[in-house]
Structures are given as C-alpha cells and as structure tokens.
Design a protein around this motif. Structure first.
Motif, short mmCIF file in Angstrom:
data_model
loop_
_atom_site.label_atom_id
_atom_site.label_comp_id
_atom_site.label_asym_id
_atom_site.label_seq_id
_atom_site.Cartn_x
_atom_site.Cartn_y
_atom_site.Cartn_z
N VAL A 146 49.08 -61.65 36.57
CA VAL A 146 48.86 -60.40 35.87
C VAL A 146 49.91 -59.36 36.25
O VAL A 146 50.28 -59.22 37.43
N ALA A 147 50.43 -58.65 35.27
CA ALA A 147 51.46 -57.62 35.48
C ALA A 147 51.28 -56.52 34.45
O ALA A 147 50.73 -56.75 33.37
N PRO A 148 51.72 -55.30 34.76
CA PRO A 148 51.59 -54.22 33.78
C PRO A 148 52.46 -54.47 32.55
O PRO A 148 53.57 -55.00 32.65
N MET A 149 51.98 -54.09 31.39
CA MET A 149 52.81 -54.04 30.21
C MET A 149 53.81 -52.90 30.34
O MET A 149 53.56 -51.92 31.05
N PRO A 150 54.96 -52.99 29.68
CA PRO A 150 55.96 -51.92 29.78
C PRO A 150 55.36 -50.56 29.39
O PRO A 150 54.74 -50.43 28.34
#
Length: 219
Positions: free
Chosen positions: A88-92
């Motif tokens: 999981v990673a932040p969206m731009p």
C-alpha cells in the motif's frame, strides 16, 4: 471543472480509498491470484484488478466462485493478511489533499473489508485526518448502496445532503454518492472505468492536486 457551478460549499468530505487515496492494487492482485490458482482460473495483472474490481468481495465472489465462494474468501484473506501492507502506498497528491481537507470533518467509505482498510489507514499514518473509516461489511449493504455513506455520516453527526462531498475514481462511487443524496466528486479521468462521461460526476477534478488547490481556496 464543475458540471454544477451552483453547488454549495462542502460541510463534510468523504473519500473512497483504493485508487482515490491509496494504491494497494499489487497486494489485492497477489491475493486474488492465489485464489485463481486454486480454482484453475487465469491470473490477473495489476491493471486487470484495477479495471475489474468495483463491488465488495461479498458481492463479487459468489458470482465468481459459486457455492465455493466462502472457501475462496478464506484463501483471499489469508493471503492478503500476510502482505497487503507491504504494497500500500499513497496516490499522487493524496496527502496534500487530506491536509487541505483538514478544515472539514473527513472520513473514508470503501468497498475494501473494514479491518484491512483501517490497518492501511494506520500504516500510512493517516488516522489523524479521519473520523469514520467505513469498509465493506461495516454497514448492512456495501457500495453502491448508500448505507456505508450514511453510516459514516451518523458517526460524524451530520445528515446527508448536497453539502456532503463524496470523492472517488469510479462510476460506482458517483452512483453511491447520488444514491445517498451527496455531491458526487470524481478525481482523475476514470479511464479505467469508461471515462468521465460514464461516471457523470457533479464535479470533476483531474487530479488530487487540483482538488487540494480548490479546497484550500474554499477554506
């Protein structure tokens, strides 16, 4: 940018999760492929998952796996539990959007299972931004039914009207917003879901960055 220039100022901001604020598609794809291998189905790519996953598991798996869907569900969640936070990673622009939105009550309404959703929110350190975090299974029915949005609003203590902005990346998100009586706000071009015209939002922002700029102006 807006299809409805007469729309009133927001009082509450609610967000979809996957592909709106967070990118967790790699973990979802890996877990799905464990299930597909067990059932003799072709594997999906990450893009396949992004393009095909819309409704919650409790709605999609019975259609995909028939009377063995509960076994498929167990395989999926067993696999996802072990690795979803690794992906999981932040969206731009997502964190800048949440910072800009902090002038209002904010919450998440997603078709991701509630326990997994809340772990991902905590993993990204975004608990500080949100009141309610409502996932699949938390309400009696999942999106596009309005029940999850209404549950989140009850937790905030706000009735649903056009001052509630529900922001997402798909036509299903816009459908859920309209069903609840909220303002449907599309982020991105919805190219993975038939485009902006199919989504038919009340307001469209090309990116989270553009939406953050508008919220800063409104604040």
């Amino acid at each position: 940018m807006s299809r409805r220039p007469d729309l009133i100022r927001p009082a509450v901001l609610l967000y979809d999760w996957d592909n709106t604020l967070a990118d967790g598609w790699a973990g979802i794809t890996a877990a799905l492929n464990v299930v597909f291998a067990a059932f003799g189905h072709p594997a999906w790519t990450k893009d396949d998952t992004r393009n095909r996953v819309r409704v919650s598991l409790r709605e999609s798996f019975p259609k995909m796996f028939g009377d063995r869907w509960e076994h498929a569900r167990t395989l999926f969640y067993d696999s996802l539990t072990g690795q979803h936070l690794d992906h999981v990673a932040p969206m731009p622009g997502a964190e800048a959007l949440l910072e800009a939105g902090a002038a209002w009550p904010q919450g998440v309404v997603s078709n991701k299972a509630g326990d997994f959703l809340r772990r991902e929110v905590t993993h990204l350190g975004w608990d500080r931004f949100f009141g309610p975090v409502v996932g699949a299974g938390d309400a009696a029915i999942d999106k596009p039914d309005p029940a999850p949005l209404l549950l989140a609003l009850r937790q905030i203590g706000h009735s649903c009207d056009r001052s509630v902005w529900y922001m997402g990346d798909t036509a299903l998100d816009m459908q859920a917003a309209r069903a609840a009586g909220a303002t449907a706000v599309l982020i991105g071009d919805a190219a993975h879901d038939g485009g902006v015209e199919r989504a038919a939002p009340d307001i469209h922002f090309p990116s989270a960055i553009a939406l953050a700029a508008r919220l800063r102006e409104l604040a």
